[in-house]
Design an enzyme around this catalytic site. Structure first.
Site, mmCIF file in Angstrom:
data_model
loop_
_atom_site.group_PDB
_atom_site.id
_atom_site.type_symbol
_atom_site.label_atom_id
_atom_site.label_comp_id
_atom_site.label_asym_id
_atom_site.label_seq_id
_atom_site.Cartn_x
_atom_site.Cartn_y
_atom_site.Cartn_z
ATOM 1 N N TYR A 169 0.951 -1.095 -0.369
ATOM 2 C CA TYR A 169 -0.130 0.394 -0.445
ATOM 3 C C TYR A 169 0.575 0.949 -0.415
ATOM 4 C CZ TYR A 169 -4.529 3.263 1.424
ATOM 5 O OH TYR A 169 -4.974 3.685 1.407
ATOM 6 N N LYS A 173 0.826 3.963 -2.968
ATOM 7 C CA LYS A 173 0.761 5.655 -2.541
ATOM 8 C C LYS A 173 1.865 6.532 -2.893
ATOM 9 C CE LYS A 173 -3.812 5.155 -1.469
ATOM 10 N NZ LYS A 173 -4.519 5.207 -2.104
HETATM 11 N N1 LIG Z 1 -10.050 6.243 4.317
HETATM 12 C C1 LIG Z 1 -9.316 6.472 5.021
HETATM 13 O O1 LIG Z 1 -9.305 7.408 6.050
HETATM 14 C C2 LIG Z 1 -7.561 6.605 3.787
HETATM 15 C C3 LIG Z 1 -6.356 7.341 4.637
HETATM 16 C C4 LIG Z 1 -5.675 7.002 3.589
HETATM 17 C C5 LIG Z 1 -6.045 7.323 2.329
HETATM 18 N N2 LIG Z 1 -7.214 6.594 1.763
HETATM 19 C C6 LIG Z 1 -7.775 6.313 0.335
HETATM 20 O O2 LIG Z 1 -8.866 7.228 0.043
HETATM 21 C C7 LIG Z 1 -9.613 6.752 -1.031
HETATM 22 C C8 LIG Z 1 -10.779 5.421 -0.919
HETATM 23 O O3 LIG Z 1 -10.858 4.748 0.689
HETATM 24 P P1 LIG Z 1 -12.497 4.308 1.338
HETATM 25 O O4 LIG Z 1 -10.772 4.827 3.109
HETATM 26 O O5 LIG Z 1 -12.783 5.576 0.931
HETATM 27 O O6 LIG Z 1 -12.313 2.998 1.510
HETATM 28 P P2 LIG Z 1 -13.320 2.028 1.144
HETATM 29 O O7 LIG Z 1 -13.106 0.941 0.854
HETATM 30 O O8 LIG Z 1 -14.241 2.762 2.536
HETATM 31 O O9 LIG Z 1 -14.392 2.317 -0.587
HETATM 32 C C9 LIG Z 1 -13.097 2.096 -1.429
HETATM 33 C C10 LIG Z 1 -14.046 1.502 -2.762
HETATM 34 O O10 LIG Z 1 -13.633 1.085 -4.150
HETATM 35 C C11 LIG Z 1 -13.856 0.308 -4.819
HETATM 36 N N3 LIG Z 1 -13.256 -0.668 -5.581
HETATM 37 C C12 LIG Z 1 -12.220 -1.296 -5.253
HETATM 38 N N4 LIG Z 1 -11.723 -1.749 -5.887
HETATM 39 C C13 LIG Z 1 -12.120 -1.197 -6.871
HETATM 40 C C14 LIG Z 1 -11.273 -1.426 -8.795
HETATM 41 N N5 LIG Z 1 -10.867 -2.209 -9.039
HETATM 42 N N6 LIG Z 1 -12.387 -0.636 -9.313
HETATM 43 C C15 LIG Z 1 -13.314 0.816 -8.985
HETATM 44 N N7 LIG Z 1 -13.239 0.530 -7.466
HETATM 45 C C16 LIG Z 1 -13.016 -0.142 -6.735
HETATM 46 C C17 LIG Z 1 -14.836 -0.449 -3.296
HETATM 47 O O11 LIG Z 1 -15.553 -0.817 -4.215
HETATM 48 C C18 LIG Z 1 -14.854 0.215 -2.303
HETATM 49 O O12 LIG Z 1 -16.486 1.238 -2.506
HETATM 50 C C19 LIG Z 1 -8.451 4.980 -1.236
HETATM 51 O O13 LIG Z 1 -7.698 4.918 -2.234
HETATM 52 C C20 LIG Z 1 -7.598 4.703 -0.275
HETATM 53 O O14 LIG Z 1 -6.558 4.521 -0.332
HETATM 54 C C21 LIG Z 1 -8.022 6.072 2.563
#
Ligand SMILES: NC(=O)c1ccc[n+]([C@@H]2O[C@H](COP(=O)([O-])OP(=O)(O)OC[C@H]3O[C@@H](n4cnc5c(N)ncnc54)[C@H](O)[C@@H]3O)[C@@H](O)[C@H]2O)c1
Length: 316
Positions: A169, A173
């Site tokens: 990851y 990133k």
């Molecule tokens: N939540 C946090 O605190 C956090 C922190 C750092 C980075 N991020 C990043 O933010 C982004 C959103 O994360 P989140 O927390 O909302 O996660 P989440 O798991 O709630 O949502 C992620 C969504 O991506 C979709 N997905 C997965 N594989 C896919 C694909 N191949 N094609 C299209 N869609 C796909 C899933 O179905 C899901 O609905 C991600 O890139 C994550 O790495 C989140």
């Protein structure tokens, strides 16, 4: 610049939000729609680790946007498939006539220490995050370059700086940070900007039942304090991340390009430029550094202010 009516900063624009079926992507899709954009809600409904599921969250979000009076369609193709990603861009052009905004929010997580991280754990995370970003940027750039306008908003993570149990990851990133900086330099002259956000928000990714149970165990075994546990459990929701994405998508942000932001409730910050900090120098006449010279001089010069992040510990 003409200032649009309050709350309609993206009127007439078309946006693709990947991973928009849940979490941060869903909050962004709702906010962009609220600002007047027409939305492609792109999400195949993958599991937290990328497994296939029977769920169709994209259709639900389309319903939510329509119920609020907005315009939206769903795209159920996975972003990590090169042809499928091209199809998502095509769907947006066909439905809305342009691709003004692409938000790359799709993501999966497979956390293990490097010695337990399987080839599939590595490939899946790199493919969905890094290749998914490339796929969407590559196909979108062809349209945006022709339009001479566009916004690409990528999702990195503070984990890009290196985090334990997340080598796949963190690497994906970090790649997204570099990709964003390259896109900014290639596309800026065509009126297309690329920026990235490192968010913090309570979603399935950060706060699923497994994570909550793990935190409870850490609290019970004294690995974390009650204060730390309480602050993790009180993590704010994804809606706090969405306004910054909407801002980056507006005309007002036309010169915000190639930047990496951290965004969470009540806090928007910007990362500094990566620069060489200090150097040991030799003239050409002095020849090359010897290993002995480097042993002697590096600790007292380059390494000052750069401690080992994980010094060796005695075997317990
Ligand atoms: N939540 C946090 O605190 C956090 C922190 C750092 C980075 N991020 C990043 O933010 C982004 C959103 O994360 P989140 O927390 O909302 O996660 P989440 O798991 O709630 O949502 C992620 C969504 O991506 C979709 N997905 C997965 N594989 C896919 C694909 N191949 N094609 C299209 N869609 C796909 C899933 O179905 C899901 O609905 C991600 O890139 C994550 O790495 C989140």
């Amino acid at each position: 610049m003409i200032v649009p009516p309050k709350g309609m900063n993206l009127k007439g624009k078309s946006a693709i939000v990947t991973g928009a079926g849940r979490g941060i992507g869903r909050a962004i899709a709702l906010e962009l729609a609220n600002q007047g954009a027409r939305i492609v809600v792109a999400d195949p409904g993958a599991g937290r680790g990328g497994e296939a599921t029977e769920e169709a969250p994209a259709d639900q979000v389309v319903g939510e946007i329509q119920a609020l009076g907005g315009e939206a369609i769903s795209a159920l193709a996975p972003v990590d498939d090169y042809q499928a990603a091209s199809g998502i861009i095509g769907q947006c052009v066909e439905a809305f006539g342009s691709v003004d905004i692409v938000v790359n929010c799709a993501g999966v997580l497979r956390e293990r220490m490097i010695w337990n991280l399987s080839e599939d754990d590595w490939d899946t995370v790199i493919r969905v995050h890094l290749k998914g970003h490339y796929n969407m940027a590559h196909h979108a750039a062809k349209v945006m370059r022709g339009q001479r306008s566009g916004r690409i908003i990528n999702f990195s993570s503070d984990a890009w700086r290196g985090s334990v149990g997340q080598a796949n990851y963190a690497a994906a990133k970090g790649g997204i940070v570099s990709l964003t900086r390259a896109l900014a330099r290639e596309l800026g002259r065509y009126g297309v900007t690329a920026n990235a956000i490192c968010p913090i928000a309570a979603t399935r990714m950060t706060m699923d039942q497994g994570v909550i149970d793990g935190m409870k165990r850490r609290l019970e075994t004294g690995l974390i304090t009650q204060d730390r546990y309480d602050s993790i459990m009180a993590m704010p929701g994804p809606e706090f991340v969405a306004p910054m994405v909407a801002y980056l998508a507006t005309d007002a942000a036309e010169d915000v390009n190639g930047q990496i932001f951290h965004v969470e409730q009540g806090r928007v910050s910007i990362y500094c430029e990566p620069v060489e900090e200090k150097a040991l120098l030799k003239t050409q006449d002095d020849g090359m550094f010897t290993v002995e010279e480097l042993i002697d001089s590096i600790p007292g010069s380059l390494m000052v202010g750069h401690p080992n992040p994980a010094p060796a510990e005695p075997e317990s």
